[in-house]
Design a protein around this motif. Structure first.
Motif, PDB file in Angstrom:
ATOM      1  N   VAL A   4       0.878  -1.172   0.000  1.00 31.44           N
ATOM      2  CA  VAL A   4       0.000   0.000   0.000  1.00 31.44           C
ATOM      3  C   VAL A   4       0.918   1.224   0.000  1.00 31.44           C
ATOM      4  CG1 VAL A   4      -1.580   1.367   1.420  1.00 31.44           C
ATOM      5  CG2 VAL A   4      -1.977  -1.096   1.181  1.00 31.44           C
ATOM      6  N   ALA A   5       0.751   2.095  -1.019  1.00 33.84           N
ATOM      7  CA  ALA A   5       1.656   3.249  -1.145  1.00 33.84           C
ATOM      8  C   ALA A   5       1.171   4.464  -0.362  1.00 33.84           C
ATOM      9  CB  ALA A   5       1.852   3.606  -2.615  1.00 33.84           C
ATOM     10  N   GLY A   6       0.395   4.221   0.691  1.00 38.11           N
ATOM     11  CA  GLY A   6       0.000   5.331   1.572  1.00 38.11           C
ATOM     12  C   GLY A   6      -1.452   5.699   1.442  1.00 38.11           C
ATOM     13  N   ALA A   7      -1.819   6.757   2.154  1.00 42.89           N
ATOM     14  CA  ALA A   7      -3.156   7.317   1.978  1.00 42.89           C
ATOM     15  C   ALA A   7      -3.238   7.876   0.568  1.00 42.89           C
ATOM     16  CB  ALA A   7      -3.393   8.412   2.999  1.00 42.89           C
ATOM     17  N   ASP A   8      -4.462   7.967   0.037  1.00 43.78           N
ATOM     18  CA  ASP A   8      -4.640   8.461  -1.331  1.00 43.78           C
ATOM     19  C   ASP A   8      -4.405   9.971  -1.350  1.00 43.78           C
ATOM     20  OD1 ASP A   8      -5.702   9.430  -3.780  1.00 43.78           O
ATOM     21  OD2 ASP A   8      -6.799   7.539  -3.988  1.00 43.78           O
ATOM     22  N   ILE A   9      -3.357  10.377  -2.060  1.00 41.13           N
ATOM     23  CA  ILE A   9      -2.940  11.792  -2.040  1.00 41.13           C
ATOM     24  C   ILE A   9      -3.962  12.685  -2.754  1.00 41.13           C
ATOM     25  CG2 ILE A   9      -1.070  13.409  -2.644  1.00 41.13           C
ATOM     26  CD1 ILE A   9       0.894  11.008  -2.280  1.00 41.13           C
TER      27      ILE A   9
ATOM     28  N   GLU B 250       5.558  11.192   4.787  1.00 40.15           N
ATOM     29  CA  GLU B 250       4.538  12.243   4.886  1.00 40.15           C
ATOM     30  C   GLU B 250       5.097  13.658   4.928  1.00 40.15           C
ATOM     31  OE1 GLU B 250       4.464   9.400   6.618  1.00 40.15           O
ATOM     32  OE2 GLU B 250       2.436   8.639   6.767  1.00 40.15           O
ATOM     33  N   VAL B 251       6.244  13.853   5.631  1.00 37.10           N
ATOM     34  CA  VAL B 251       6.724  15.234   5.775  1.00 37.10           C
ATOM     35  C   VAL B 251       7.115  15.849   4.426  1.00 37.10           C
ATOM     36  CG1 VAL B 251       7.408  15.007   8.203  1.00 37.10           C
ATOM     37  CG2 VAL B 251       9.098  14.534   6.423  1.00 37.10           C
ATOM     38  N   LYS B 252       7.352  14.987   3.445  1.00 33.47           N
ATOM     39  CA  LYS B 252       7.617  15.518   2.096  1.00 33.47           C
ATOM     40  C   LYS B 252       6.379  16.187   1.518  1.00 33.47           C
ATOM     41  CE  LYS B 252      11.111  12.472   0.183  1.00 33.47           C
ATOM     42  NZ  LYS B 252      11.419  11.492  -0.826  1.00 33.47           N
ATOM     43  N   LEU B 253       5.213  15.781   2.035  1.00 31.34           N
ATOM     44  CA  LEU B 253       3.942  16.324   1.535  1.00 31.34           C
ATOM     45  C   LEU B 253       3.432  17.444   2.446  1.00 31.34           C
ATOM     46  CD1 LEU B 253       2.202  12.888   0.839  1.00 31.34           C
ATOM     47  CD2 LEU B 253       3.165  14.414  -0.885  1.00 31.34           C
ATOM     48  N   GLY B 254       4.208  17.780   3.461  1.00 26.28           N
ATOM     49  CA  GLY B 254       3.769  18.832   4.390  1.00 26.28           C
ATOM     50  C   GLY B 254       2.818  18.326   5.456  1.00 26.28           C
ATOM     51  N   ILE B 255       2.698  17.002   5.555  1.00 22.28           N
ATOM     52  CA  ILE B 255       1.884  16.429   6.628  1.00 22.28           C
ATOM     53  C   ILE B 255       2.771  15.507   7.475  1.00 22.28           C
ATOM     54  CG2 ILE B 255      -0.405  16.641   5.571  1.00 22.28           C
ATOM     55  CD1 ILE B 255      -0.019  13.722   4.550  1.00 22.28           C
ATOM     56  N   MET B 256       2.144  14.742   8.329  1.00 20.64           N
ATOM     57  CA  MET B 256       2.887  13.792   9.168  1.00 20.64           C
ATOM     58  C   MET B 256       2.089  12.506   9.225  1.00 20.64           C
ATOM     59  SD  MET B 256       2.021  15.415  12.909  1.00 20.64           S
ATOM     60  CE  MET B 256       2.342  13.942  13.872  1.00 20.64           C
ATOM     61  N   PRO B 257       2.670  11.427   9.726  1.00 17.16           N
ATOM     62  CA  PRO B 257       1.890  10.193   9.834  1.00 17.16           C
ATOM     63  C   PRO B 257       0.603  10.458  10.613  1.00 17.16           C
ATOM     64  CG  PRO B 257       4.201   9.752  10.308  1.00 17.16           C
ATOM     65  CD  PRO B 257       4.055  11.242  10.227  1.00 17.16           C
ATOM     66  N   GLY B 258      -0.494   9.864  10.155  1.00 20.06           N
ATOM     67  CA  GLY B 258      -1.787  10.113  10.812  1.00 20.06           C
ATOM     68  C   GLY B 258      -2.564   8.846  11.092  1.00 20.06           C
ATOM     69  N   TYR B 259      -1.966   7.699  10.742  1.00 14.37           N
ATOM     70  CA  TYR B 259      -2.620   6.418  11.054  1.00 14.37           C
ATOM     71  C   TYR B 259      -1.799   5.646  12.094  1.00 14.37           C
ATOM     72  CZ  TYR B 259      -5.929   6.787   7.084  1.00 14.37           C
ATOM     73  OH  TYR B 259      -6.931   7.160   6.220  1.00 14.37           O
ATOM     74  N   GLY B 260      -1.202   6.375  13.038  1.00 17.93           N
ATOM     75  CA  GLY B 260      -0.540   5.720  14.169  1.00 17.93           C
ATOM     76  C   GLY B 260       0.956   5.518  14.005  1.00 17.93           C
ATOM     77  N   GLY B 261       1.537   5.998  12.909  1.00 15.22           N
ATOM     78  CA  GLY B 261       2.957   5.743  12.644  1.00 15.22           C
ATOM     79  C   GLY B 261       3.892   6.302  13.693  1.00 15.22           C
ATOM     80  N   THR B 262       3.613   7.518  14.166  1.00 16.72           N
ATOM     81  CA  THR B 262       4.536   8.103  15.151  1.00 16.72           C
ATOM     82  C   THR B 262       4.529   7.272  16.441  1.00 16.72           C
ATOM     83  OG1 THR B 262       2.823   9.604  16.001  1.00 16.72           O
ATOM     84  CG2 THR B 262       4.288  10.497  14.300  1.00 16.72           C
ATOM     85  N   GLN B 263       3.393   6.684  16.751  1.00 19.95           N
ATOM     86  CA  GLN B 263       3.269   5.940  18.005  1.00 19.95           C
ATOM     87  C   GLN B 263       3.778   4.506  17.876  1.00 19.95           C
ATOM     88  OE1 GLN B 263       2.331   7.869  20.687  1.00 19.95           O
ATOM     89  NE2 GLN B 263       2.713   9.286  18.988  1.00 19.95           N
TER      90      GLN B 263
END
Ligand code: CO8
Length: 260
Positions: free
Chosen positions: A63-68, A134-147
């Motif tokens: 899965v290449a991530g959330a749908d941009i 994510e930080v390349k897109l100006g966001i951050m992990p949002g499905y639990g990645g940081t945790q």
């Protein structure tokens, strides 16, 4: 149930969930997360399902991530709501009491890496690439990645992967404990099935409570975690499967577990 973005089948007590949006490398739009939640509810209810394997269609991506395309439209309010919704779906996967294995057949990026992190175990093809870009897109992990990444691999690895946004290969992922096993491309689902069969041969309640002790115990001081472990251990001592497992060992025969 039939889904638009997922293929779901149950065979030999294993539910296989395939993310099936190959044109966008199986990216997770909101509809896919809704379907995943429903599919997990179904698998949780179905006594015939003892383990889950999650993989991606095609040989390029898990899965290449959330749908941009969708991400690009988010406001602050729905960004937060979609994040909370997706976190809930992945928490369901993590706590459903049935082991899940991510069969990482290619790119596992952003939400895809986070999906794999929410599984009990991860097996990667040698050619797979994992990352939190994510930080390349100006966001951050949002499905639990940081945790979950920090809990699984330590804060140094989590900081590095999240703030550099660099992808890592499967061997490096194995070295840092992000995946449990690396196999040849094309063998990843078979390897996940082999691992699932090993788990399924064990007493289901013992597997379930062990996972619960690890998951919940990690959030507690060790003293509390030890108490939780002893309590669940005691509960297992009251099960039919404990009598069967110990008797079978002493009688030198294979155990027949009944999930009771
Ligand atoms: N979303 C939408 N479309 C995608 C995605 C994606 N995540 N990834 C790939 N695609 C599309 C491409 O746009 C392309 O479409 P088209 O053929 O129409 O041009 C097609 O899939 C094939 O991709 P590429 O041509 O880019 O293939 P390459 O082999 O050149 O590159 C890569 C493969 C490296 C995987 C590249 O596609 C890539 O970098 N993809 C984006 C990876 C990424 O940044 N993922 C993180 C997204 S953010 C996220 O996951 C946040 C999670 C938390 C969300 C919480 C709230 C919702």
């Amino acid at each position: 149930m039939a889904y638009e973005n997922l293929l779901c089948e149950v065979k030999d007590s294993i539910a296989r969930i395939t993310f099936n949006r190959p044109k966008v490398l199986n990216a997770l739009n909101h509809a896919t997360m809704v379907e995943l939640g429903a599919c997990l509810d179904e698998a949780a209810r179905d006594d015939a399902v003892r383990a889950l394997i999650l993989t991606g269609s095609g040989d390029k991506a898990f899965v290449a991530g959330a749908d941009i395309n969708e991400l690009a439209q988010h406001t602050a309010v729905d960004g937060k709501e979609f994040s909370i919704f997706g976190q809930g779906v992945l928490r369901k996967l993590e706590t459903m009491g049935k082991p899940s294995i991510a069969a990482i057949n290619g790119y596992a990026l952003g939400g895809g890496c986070e999906l794999a992190l929410a599984c009990t175990l991860r097996i990667a093809a040698k050619t797979a690439k994992l990352g939190q870009p994510e930080v390349k897109l100006g966001i951050m992990p949002g499905y639990g990645g940081t945790q979950r990444l920090a809990r699984l691999c330590g804060r140094g690895v989590a900081y590095q992967m999240v703030v550099t946004a660099e992808m890592i290969g499967a061997e490096e992922a194995l070295r840092i404990g992000l995946v449990n096993q690396v196999v040849e491309p094309g063998e990843v689902v078979a390897a996940a099935e082999a691992m699932a069969r090993k788990i399924i041969a064990n007493a289901p309640l013992a597997v379930k409570y062990s996972m619960e002790a690890i998951d919940r115990g990690l959030e507690m001081p060790q003293e509390e975690g030890l108490f939780l472990e002893a309590t669940l251990f005691g509960l297992l001592c009251a099960t039919e499967d404990m009598r069967e497992g110990t008797s079978a060992f002493l009688e030198k025969r294979a155990a027949q577990f009944k999930n009771r």
